[in-house]
Design a protein around this motif. Structure first.
Motif, PDB file in Angstrom:
ATOM      1  N   SER A 248      10.173  36.167   4.683  1.00  0.00           N
ATOM      2  CA  SER A 248      10.350  35.077   5.829  1.00  0.00           C
ATOM      3  C   SER A 248      11.028  33.792   5.208  1.00  0.00           C
ATOM      4  O   SER A 248      11.977  33.144   6.058  1.00  0.00           O
ATOM      5  N   GLY A 249      11.123  33.548   4.377  1.00  0.00           N
ATOM      6  CA  GLY A 249      12.055  32.122   3.765  1.00  0.00           C
ATOM      7  C   GLY A 249      10.609  30.750   4.142  1.00  0.00           C
ATOM      8  O   GLY A 249      11.884  29.503   4.415  1.00  0.00           O
ATOM      9  N   ILE A 250       9.634  30.893   4.368  1.00  0.00           N
ATOM     10  CA  ILE A 250       9.244  30.162   4.756  1.00  0.00           C
ATOM     11  C   ILE A 250       7.924  29.006   4.251  1.00  0.00           C
ATOM     12  O   ILE A 250       7.252  30.651   2.925  1.00  0.00           O
ATOM     13  N   GLU A 251       8.149  27.999   4.119  1.00  0.00           N
ATOM     14  CA  GLU A 251       7.163  28.167   2.303  1.00  0.00           C
ATOM     15  C   GLU A 251       5.126  28.200   3.533  1.00  0.00           C
ATOM     16  O   GLU A 251       4.976  28.235   3.785  1.00  0.00           O
ATOM     17  N   PHE A 252       4.838  28.846   2.150  1.00  0.00           N
ATOM     18  CA  PHE A 252       3.390  28.974   1.895  1.00  0.00           C
ATOM     19  C   PHE A 252       2.503  27.947   1.283  1.00  0.00           C
ATOM     20  O   PHE A 252       2.179  27.464   0.998  1.00  0.00           O
ATOM     21  N   ASN A 253       3.011  26.585   2.892  1.00  0.00           N
ATOM     22  CA  ASN A 253       1.981  25.612   1.635  1.00  0.00           C
ATOM     23  C   ASN A 253       0.311  25.634   2.767  1.00  0.00           C
ATOM     24  O   ASN A 253      -0.179  26.747   2.769  1.00  0.00           O
ATOM     25  N   THR A 254      -0.551  24.794   1.866  1.00  0.00           N
ATOM     26  CA  THR A 254      -1.531  24.269   2.376  1.00  0.00           C
ATOM     27  C   THR A 254      -2.240  25.224   3.773  1.00  0.00           C
ATOM     28  O   THR A 254      -3.113  25.737   3.255  1.00  0.00           O
ATOM     29  N   ALA A 255      -2.013  24.588   4.541  1.00  0.00           N
ATOM     30  CA  ALA A 255      -2.495  24.878   5.877  1.00  0.00           C
ATOM     31  C   ALA A 255      -2.520  25.981   5.811  1.00  0.00           C
ATOM     32  O   ALA A 255      -3.243  26.583   6.605  1.00  0.00           O
ATOM     33  N   ARG A 256      -0.920  27.078   5.463  1.00  0.00           N
ATOM     34  CA  ARG A 256      -0.687  28.145   5.629  1.00  0.00           C
ATOM     35  C   ARG A 256      -2.292  28.527   4.610  1.00  0.00           C
ATOM     36  O   ARG A 256      -2.386  30.249   4.918  1.00  0.00           O
TER      37      ARG A 256
ATOM     38  N   ALA B 290      -6.027  38.784   0.577  1.00  0.00           N
ATOM     39  CA  ALA B 290      -5.106  37.938   1.942  1.00  0.00           C
ATOM     40  C   ALA B 290      -4.200  36.954   0.837  1.00  0.00           C
ATOM     41  O   ALA B 290      -3.141  36.636   1.543  1.00  0.00           O
ATOM     42  N   MET B 291      -4.582  36.262  -0.210  1.00  0.00           N
ATOM     43  CA  MET B 291      -3.149  35.248  -0.684  1.00  0.00           C
ATOM     44  C   MET B 291      -1.900  36.260  -1.341  1.00  0.00           C
ATOM     45  O   MET B 291      -1.356  36.061  -0.887  1.00  0.00           O
ATOM     46  N   ALA B 292      -2.234  37.367  -1.834  1.00  0.00           N
ATOM     47  CA  ALA B 292      -1.157  37.733  -2.097  1.00  0.00           C
ATOM     48  C   ALA B 292      -0.510  38.349  -1.316  1.00  0.00           C
ATOM     49  O   ALA B 292       1.164  38.753  -0.614  1.00  0.00           O
ATOM     50  N   ILE B 293      -0.767  39.199   0.223  1.00  0.00           N
ATOM     51  CA  ILE B 293      -0.266  39.483   1.561  1.00  0.00           C
ATOM     52  C   ILE B 293      -0.126  38.275   1.633  1.00  0.00           C
ATOM     53  O   ILE B 293       1.605  38.785   2.738  1.00  0.00           O
ATOM     54  N   LEU B 294       0.167  37.072   1.888  1.00  0.00           N
ATOM     55  CA  LEU B 294       0.210  35.821   2.645  1.00  0.00           C
ATOM     56  C   LEU B 294       2.360  35.617   2.008  1.00  0.00           C
ATOM     57  O   LEU B 294       2.181  34.919   2.479  1.00  0.00           O
ATOM     58  N   THR B 295       1.426  35.874   0.271  1.00  0.00           N
ATOM     59  CA  THR B 295       2.832  35.158  -0.391  1.00  0.00           C
ATOM     60  C   THR B 295       3.672  36.060  -0.345  1.00  0.00           C
ATOM     61  O   THR B 295       4.975  35.521  -0.031  1.00  0.00           O
ATOM     62  N   ARG B 296       3.642  37.283  -0.068  1.00  0.00           N
ATOM     63  CA  ARG B 296       4.566  38.506   0.053  1.00  0.00           C
ATOM     64  C   ARG B 296       5.927  37.774   1.231  1.00  0.00           C
ATOM     65  O   ARG B 296       6.545  37.753   1.722  1.00  0.00           O
ATOM     66  N   HIS B 297       5.265  38.002   2.471  1.00  0.00           N
ATOM     67  CA  HIS B 297       4.642  37.023   3.935  1.00  0.00           C
ATOM     68  C   HIS B 297       5.638  36.447   3.680  1.00  0.00           C
ATOM     69  O   HIS B 297       6.992  36.348   4.467  1.00  0.00           O
TER      70      HIS B 297
END
Length: 257
Positions: free
Chosen positions: A117-125, A106-113
């Motif tokens: 997208s150029g959006i920060e993968f912050n703690t909340a996400r 799940a972390m890998a999927i969201l990191t790539r996404h």
């Protein structure tokens, strides 16, 4: 519960658990239940119960544990987003008595996404990558944050477009049983006038579900009589007898869709 078998004679059942304060407050009108009920019927899974619970862990835990022991499949919607009140994943871990942590896939999927997208993968996400131990992921082709499955419980997003996409990912893995069939008679008479005949017919066909639903159209008072069964022979016999009974009451009766 045990994994359902793919048998045309077996009755396969399901419940839906809608999670979220916003549904109970009326701020959000649920659109997931009706859509999912239709898809489950197509697969041969009979929806038997729907519950709505708030974003309170104890309420979610109690509901999911009651439902998963009673039905073949449980589908939940809502509460797997990035905010503080998205507590469904933690609640599922508590219900099953397992731990919860960041899931590598799940972390890998969201990191790539988020990189794409150029959006920060912050703690909340990153909260959306927290998955109960032992769960398998449900792919999310829309917004990428995955749902998950624990035994017979399928946890999906609350946003209808995302939930529907998730459901279609798992639909091929669901094992249906005998499919519910229905026939409807539109009768030009009040509900109370057909009640006795319908009740008598129901007593002779206990395995055929029968319901009456009054309507008022252009000054006409009438009743839609809906009968449902997984047994097509019993359904058709009951239909013929009901049509005859309605006709004998002096009503114009037609089969409708």
């Amino acid at each position: 519960m045990s994994e359902p078998t793919n048998s045309q004679s077996k009755t396969v059942t399901a419940a839906i658990l809608l999670i979220g304060d916003e549904i109970l407050s009326g701020r959000t009108q649920d659109k997931n239940m009706a859509w999912m009920a239709g898809r489950l019927s197509e697969i041969g899974v009979q929806l038997r119960e729907v519950r709505v619970v708030p974003d309170i862990e104890a309420e979610i835990v109690a509901a999911v544990n009651a439902l998963r022991a009673k039905f073949d499949y449980i589908f939940t919607t809502g509460g797997i987003g990035p905010t503080h009140d998205d507590i469904t994943a933690d609640s599922m871990a508590a219900a099953f008595g397992v731990g919860i942590d960041y899931h590598p896939e799940a972390m890998a999927i969201l990191t790539r996404h988020y990189e794409t997208s150029g959006i920060e993968f912050n703690t909340a996400r990153k909260r959306m990558a927290r998955i109960p131990d032992g769960a398998s992921l449900i792919d999310n082709p829309v917004s990428k944050a995955p749902g998950f499955r624990l035994e017979n419980v399928y946890v999906m997003a609350g946003v209808p477009t995302i939930m529907q996409a998730m459901f279609e990912e798992i639909a091929p893995t669901l094992h249906g049983g005998a499919k519910m069939q229905s026939r409807t008679i539109g009768a030009g008479l009040p509900e109370g006038k057909v009640a006795d005949a319908l009740g008598e017919l129901q007593s002779r066909y206990p395995d055929v579900s029968m319901g009456s639903y009054p309507y008022f159209r252009q000054g006409e008072v009438g009743t839609n009589l809906v009968i449902r069964s997984t047994d097509s022979d019993a359904l058709n016999r009951a239909f013929d007898e009901l049509m005859q009974a309605v006709t004998e009451l002096g009503a114009v009766a037609i089969e409708t869709t």
